[in-house]
Design a protein around this motif. Sequence first.
Motif, PDB file in Angstrom:
ATOM      1  N   GLN A 150       0.825  -1.217   0.000  1.00  0.00           N
ATOM      2  CA  GLN A 150       0.000   0.000   0.000  1.00  0.00           C
ATOM      3  C   GLN A 150       0.859   1.268   0.000  1.00  0.00           C
ATOM      4  OE1 GLN A 150      -3.552   0.085   2.605  1.00  0.00           O
ATOM      5  NE2 GLN A 150      -2.986   2.166   3.179  1.00  0.00           N
TER       6      GLN A 150
ATOM      7  N   ILE B 277      -8.539   0.129  -0.801  1.00  0.00           N
ATOM      8  CA  ILE B 277      -7.935   0.166   0.539  1.00  0.00           C
ATOM      9  C   ILE B 277      -9.012  -0.012   1.616  1.00  0.00           C
ATOM     10  CG2 ILE B 277      -6.721   1.662   2.186  1.00  0.00           C
ATOM     11  CD1 ILE B 277      -5.229   2.863  -0.251  1.00  0.00           C
TER      12      ILE B 277
ATOM     13  N   HIS C 242      -1.935  -1.608   7.174  1.00  0.00           N
ATOM     14  CA  HIS C 242      -2.549  -1.067   5.960  1.00  0.00           C
ATOM     15  C   HIS C 242      -4.063  -0.973   6.166  1.00  0.00           C
ATOM     16  CE1 HIS C 242      -2.733  -5.417   5.405  1.00  0.00           C
ATOM     17  NE2 HIS C 242      -3.694  -5.249   4.512  1.00  0.00           N
TER      18      HIS C 242
END
Length: 189
Positions: free
Chosen positions: A43, A104, A115
Amino acid sequence: QEFGEISIKDIDQVAKTSFPLCMRHLFEKVKEDHHLKHGGRMQLGLFLKGVGLKLDDALAFWKAEFAPKVSAERFDKEYAYNIRHNYGREGKRTDYTPYSCQKIISVTPGIGDHHGCPYRHFSEENLRAALVRMGVSSRAVEDVMDKVHNRHYQLACTLTFEAVHGSSCDAGINHPNQYFIDSQRVLQS
Ligand code: SF4
């Protein structure tokens, strides 16, 4: 400095001013723990590529951050390949794109993972503390939390952007790299 390109010496500064909370968190964690699990490395790593960190700088950045825990030899063996891979220099040579907010927000971080999207994945207490550290006023924190309670995570991020930049973000936040670019635009104008 060319717009849309950052070098390793500027990274601490721009992390403070222009990274969205998801990336600030990963950035702080790698500095603190000198390690990040795979999901976090992906990420943050792809985001950094998106903001214009060159491959050689990316390798130097991760190597230096991991150095207290990971020897140079082990780094080259276990981590360098993945970083080059993200830049399309290994494997199928695909140029991997940085993750969108939607992607995400939809992940499920495990124990020890950093993350994900803080608006979705942090506890209320941790999120409030993080917002205060970003300099969000207490009134704006309540507005952000209101969006979070209604599961409007990207709107919560947009309100945070507006609170810390003192500038509106009419399009709304839908990508961490868009947050970064919009932030740099406000700060450089
Ligand atoms: Fe990051 Fe997007 Fe979540 Fe903002 S809304 S913290 S940019 S994933």
